[in-house]
Design a protein around this motif. Structure first.
Motif, PDB file in Angstrom:
ATOM      1  N   SER A  68       0.707  -1.141   0.093  1.00 33.41           N
ATOM      2  CA  SER A  68       0.001  -0.084  -0.035  1.00 33.41           C
ATOM      3  C   SER A  68       0.956   1.045   0.057  1.00 33.41           C
ATOM      4  O   SER A  68       0.434   2.303  -0.614  1.00 33.41           O
ATOM      5  N   ALA A  69       2.169   1.241   0.676  1.00 35.88           N
ATOM      6  CA  ALA A  69       3.032   2.197   0.548  1.00 35.88           C
ATOM      7  C   ALA A  69       3.487   2.703  -0.849  1.00 35.88           C
ATOM      8  O   ALA A  69       4.227   3.730  -0.955  1.00 35.88           O
ATOM      9  N   ASP A  70       3.220   1.738  -1.846  1.00 38.41           N
ATOM     10  CA  ASP A  70       3.816   2.240  -3.283  1.00 38.41           C
ATOM     11  C   ASP A  70       2.507   2.764  -4.108  1.00 38.41           C
ATOM     12  O   ASP A  70       2.847   3.125  -5.127  1.00 38.41           O
ATOM     13  N   VAL A  71       1.440   2.908  -3.368  1.00 35.71           N
ATOM     14  CA  VAL A  71       0.078   3.193  -4.035  1.00 35.71           C
ATOM     15  C   VAL A  71      -0.275   4.813  -3.785  1.00 35.71           C
ATOM     16  O   VAL A  71      -0.440   4.942  -2.651  1.00 35.71           O
ATOM     17  N   LEU A  72      -0.894   5.617  -4.833  1.00 38.88           N
ATOM     18  CA  LEU A  72      -1.804   6.783  -4.670  1.00 38.88           C
ATOM     19  C   LEU A  72      -2.978   6.204  -5.300  1.00 38.88           C
ATOM     20  O   LEU A  72      -3.034   5.825  -6.250  1.00 38.88           O
ATOM     21  N   GLU A  73      -4.025   6.691  -4.515  1.00 38.38           N
ATOM     22  CA  GLU A  73      -5.394   6.400  -5.012  1.00 38.38           C
ATOM     23  C   GLU A  73      -6.062   7.903  -5.303  1.00 38.38           C
ATOM     24  O   GLU A  73      -6.146   8.737  -4.637  1.00 38.38           O
ATOM     25  N   GLY A  74      -6.184   7.887  -6.731  1.00 43.79           N
ATOM     26  CA  GLY A  74      -6.802   9.114  -6.796  1.00 43.79           C
ATOM     27  C   GLY A  74      -8.168   9.422  -6.951  1.00 43.79           C
ATOM     28  O   GLY A  74      -8.944   8.320  -7.051  1.00 43.79           O
ATOM     29  N   GLY A  75      -8.566  10.480  -7.147  1.00 47.13           N
ATOM     30  CA  GLY A  75      -9.968  10.996  -6.879  1.00 47.13           C
ATOM     31  C   GLY A  75     -10.258  12.285  -7.095  1.00 47.13           C
ATOM     32  O   GLY A  75      -9.553  13.109  -7.101  1.00 47.13           O
ATOM     33  N   ARG A  76     -11.623  12.700  -7.256  1.00 48.04           N
ATOM     34  CA  ARG A  76     -12.124  14.173  -7.357  1.00 48.04           C
ATOM     35  C   ARG A  76     -11.323  14.689  -8.544  1.00 48.04           C
ATOM     36  O   ARG A  76     -10.892  15.811  -8.425  1.00 48.04           O
ATOM     37  N   TRP A  77     -11.124  13.954  -9.752  1.00 45.85           N
ATOM     38  CA  TRP A  77     -10.174  14.533 -10.821  1.00 45.85           C
ATOM     39  C   TRP A  77     -11.333  15.274 -11.625  1.00 45.85           C
ATOM     40  O   TRP A  77     -12.220  14.643 -12.202  1.00 45.85           O
ATOM     41  N   LEU A  78     -11.253  16.759 -11.368  1.00 44.75           N
ATOM     42  CA  LEU A  78     -12.282  17.566 -11.776  1.00 44.75           C
ATOM     43  C   LEU A  78     -11.773  18.822 -12.645  1.00 44.75           C
ATOM     44  O   LEU A  78     -10.935  19.201 -12.236  1.00 44.75           O
ATOM     45  N   VAL A  79     -12.568  18.893 -13.891  1.00 48.80           N
ATOM     46  CA  VAL A  79     -12.216  20.193 -14.725  1.00 48.80           C
ATOM     47  C   VAL A  79     -13.443  21.168 -14.586  1.00 48.80           C
ATOM     48  O   VAL A  79     -14.547  20.701 -14.916  1.00 48.80           O
ATOM     49  N   GLY A  80     -13.259  22.455 -14.321  1.00 50.53           N
ATOM     50  CA  GLY A  80     -14.322  23.514 -14.474  1.00 50.53           C
ATOM     51  C   GLY A  80     -14.884  23.435 -15.971  1.00 50.53           C
ATOM     52  O   GLY A  80     -14.029  23.253 -16.732  1.00 50.53           O
ATOM     53  N   ALA A  81     -16.124  23.910 -15.977  1.00 46.69           N
ATOM     54  CA  ALA A  81     -16.833  23.827 -17.322  1.00 46.69           C
ATOM     55  C   ALA A  81     -16.049  24.520 -18.388  1.00 46.69           C
ATOM     56  O   ALA A  81     -16.158  24.454 -19.541  1.00 46.69           O
ATOM     57  N   ALA A  82     -15.854  25.730 -17.939  1.00 47.09           N
ATOM     58  CA  ALA A  82     -15.300  26.867 -18.789  1.00 47.09           C
ATOM     59  C   ALA A  82     -13.700  26.537 -18.998  1.00 47.09           C
ATOM     60  O   ALA A  82     -13.195  26.697 -20.024  1.00 47.09           O
ATOM     61  N   HIS A  83     -13.208  25.311 -18.708  1.00 47.35           N
ATOM     62  CA  HIS A  83     -11.703  24.823 -18.909  1.00 47.35           C
ATOM     63  C   HIS A  83     -11.687  23.438 -19.641  1.00 47.35           C
ATOM     64  O   HIS A  83     -10.700  22.787 -19.859  1.00 47.35           O
ATOM     65  N   ARG A  84     -12.990  22.812 -19.874  1.00 46.87           N
ATOM     66  CA  ARG A  84     -12.979  21.600 -20.492  1.00 46.87           C
ATOM     67  C   ARG A  84     -12.749  21.630 -21.911  1.00 46.87           C
ATOM     68  O   ARG A  84     -12.968  22.687 -22.664  1.00 46.87           O
ATOM     69  N   ARG A  85     -12.257  20.459 -22.585  1.00 45.97           N
ATOM     70  CA  ARG A  85     -11.608  20.446 -23.868  1.00 45.97           C
ATOM     71  C   ARG A  85     -10.575  21.416 -24.423  1.00 45.97           C
ATOM     72  O   ARG A  85     -10.367  21.445 -25.438  1.00 45.97           O
ATOM     73  N   GLY A  86     -10.019  21.938 -23.479  1.00 46.88           N
ATOM     74  CA  GLY A  86      -8.841  22.828 -23.591  1.00 46.88           C
ATOM     75  C   GLY A  86      -7.542  22.028 -23.378  1.00 46.88           C
ATOM     76  O   GLY A  86      -6.224  22.708 -23.148  1.00 46.88           O
ATOM     77  N   GLY A  87      -7.322  20.731 -22.890  1.00 48.76           N
ATOM     78  CA  GLY A  87      -6.118  20.298 -22.245  1.00 48.76           C
ATOM     79  C   GLY A  87      -6.022  20.244 -20.987  1.00 48.76           C
ATOM     80  O   GLY A  87      -5.165  19.476 -20.469  1.00 48.76           O
ATOM     81  N   VAL A  88      -6.810  20.767 -20.182  1.00 44.61           N
ATOM     82  CA  VAL A  88      -6.565  20.964 -18.671  1.00 44.61           C
ATOM     83  C   VAL A  88      -6.503  19.571 -17.908  1.00 44.61           C
ATOM     84  O   VAL A  88      -5.896  19.180 -17.356  1.00 44.61           O
ATOM     85  N   GLY A  89      -7.614  18.748 -18.527  1.00 44.00           N
ATOM     86  CA  GLY A  89      -7.662  17.396 -17.840  1.00 44.00           C
ATOM     87  C   GLY A  89      -6.455  16.658 -18.173  1.00 44.00           C
ATOM     88  O   GLY A  89      -5.793  15.954 -17.229  1.00 44.00           O
ATOM     89  N   GLY A  90      -5.889  16.615 -19.160  1.00 40.53           N
ATOM     90  CA  GLY A  90      -4.618  15.916 -19.559  1.00 40.53           C
ATOM     91  C   GLY A  90      -3.690  16.306 -19.002  1.00 40.53           C
ATOM     92  O   GLY A  90      -2.784  15.626 -18.465  1.00 40.53           O
ATOM     93  N   ARG A  91      -3.355  17.489 -18.846  1.00 39.58           N
ATOM     94  CA  ARG A  91      -2.148  18.140 -18.177  1.00 39.58           C
ATOM     95  C   ARG A  91      -2.468  18.003 -16.625  1.00 39.58           C
ATOM     96  O   ARG A  91      -1.245  17.658 -15.927  1.00 39.58           O
ATOM     97  N   LEU A  92      -3.468  17.885 -15.964  1.00 37.05           N
ATOM     98  CA  LEU A  92      -3.764  17.469 -14.685  1.00 37.05           C
ATOM     99  C   LEU A  92      -3.318  16.303 -14.209  1.00 37.05           C
ATOM    100  O   LEU A  92      -2.965  15.900 -13.374  1.00 37.05           O
ATOM    101  N   VAL A  93      -3.702  15.143 -15.371  1.00 40.21           N
ATOM    102  CA  VAL A  93      -3.171  13.895 -15.021  1.00 40.21           C
ATOM    103  C   VAL A  93      -1.721  13.634 -15.172  1.00 40.21           C
ATOM    104  O   VAL A  93      -1.033  13.017 -14.273  1.00 40.21           O
ATOM    105  N   LEU A  94      -0.964  14.471 -16.078  1.00 35.71           N
ATOM    106  CA  LEU A  94       0.644  14.347 -16.104  1.00 35.71           C
ATOM    107  C   LEU A  94       1.082  15.080 -14.951  1.00 35.71           C
ATOM    108  O   LEU A  94       2.252  14.640 -14.208  1.00 35.71           O
ATOM    109  N   ALA A  95       0.423  16.206 -14.260  1.00 34.60           N
ATOM    110  CA  ALA A  95       0.926  16.785 -12.955  1.00 34.60           C
ATOM    111  C   ALA A  95       0.684  15.734 -11.735  1.00 34.60           C
ATOM    112  O   ALA A  95       1.527  15.847 -11.010  1.00 34.60           O
ATOM    113  N   GLY A  96      -0.377  14.950 -12.029  1.00 37.73           N
ATOM    114  CA  GLY A  96      -0.600  14.038 -10.959  1.00 37.73           C
ATOM    115  C   GLY A  96       0.580  12.819 -11.110  1.00 37.73           C
ATOM    116  O   GLY A  96       1.023  12.335  -9.881  1.00 37.73           O
ATOM    117  N   ALA A  97       0.994  12.490 -12.269  1.00 42.88           N
ATOM    118  CA  ALA A  97       1.881  11.633 -12.108  1.00 42.88           C
ATOM    119  C   ALA A  97       3.284  11.999 -11.840  1.00 42.88           C
ATOM    120  O   ALA A  97       4.312  11.452 -11.189  1.00 42.88           O
TER     121      ALA A  97
END
Length: 192
Positions: A94-123
């Protein structure tokens, strides 16, 4: 876009950035037709919170990255029977794992690459924290799971579950954060 990581502080909810985050999540959840009461729960205290901000400081997206060993209970371990096997087969704890959640992008920023960049920032966050695996119960109703799979996440089972108390369909996705970043431009992530 800037990415900031706020470390766990146990008593979530009282700081200005936490109140801003809860309001943001509530607004996004309502836009998906989900109850806004889900904007805050027991997993917030032990989690690292990743916030994506526009150049003028507006909150555009967020993600919660919680150390698995600190989750009581882990939603993934509770909901997906295959999850414990994944750890054993990979020789992880369990010490090797992060559990992700609440991955959300505001309506005004969807389809602009924010979600993908957020995933990379999480990595980036997971790698800096020394985590070898990230997993998430990704929503299927709005294509969140599809985006994550295109980015390199893996679905270890074909199961789709209804999230308890929500009725929202999700499925388990996993990724090795270092592999997700391989060959991609890493966003700058600031740990606060």
């Amino acid at each position: 876009m800037t990415f900031e990581v706020h470390p766990p502080d146990g008593a979530f909810g009282g700081r200005p950035w936490q109140r801003e985050l809860v309001g943001f999540r509530s607004e996004v959840l309502r836009s998906f037709g989900l109850p806004s009461g889900l904007d805050h729960d027991v997993h917030d205290g032990p989690a690292h919170h990743l916030l994506a901000r526009t150049p003028d400081g507006v909150l555009a997206g967020c993600a919660r990255l919680a150390p698995l060993e600190d989750l009581r209970p882990s939603r993934v371990l509770t909901l997906e029977p295959r999850s414990a096997d994944i750890l054993a087969e990979a020789g992880l704890t369990s010490a090797d794992v992060l559990e992700g959640g609440r991955w959300l992008v505001g309506a005004a920023h969807r389809r602009g690459g924010v979600g993908g960049r957020l995933v990379l920032a999480g990595a980036v966050t997971a790698v800096r924290l020394g985590r070898k695996l990230a997993w998430v119960l990704a929503g299927t109703a709005h294509g969140q799971d599809t985006l994550l799979i295109r980015m390199g996440f893996h679905a270890p089972s074909g199961r789709v579950h209804e999230m308890p108390d929500l009725g929202y369909p999700v499925r388990l996705l996993t990724v090795r954060p270092d592999r997700l970043l391989h060959g991609r431009e890493e966003p700058e992530v600031v740990f606060l």
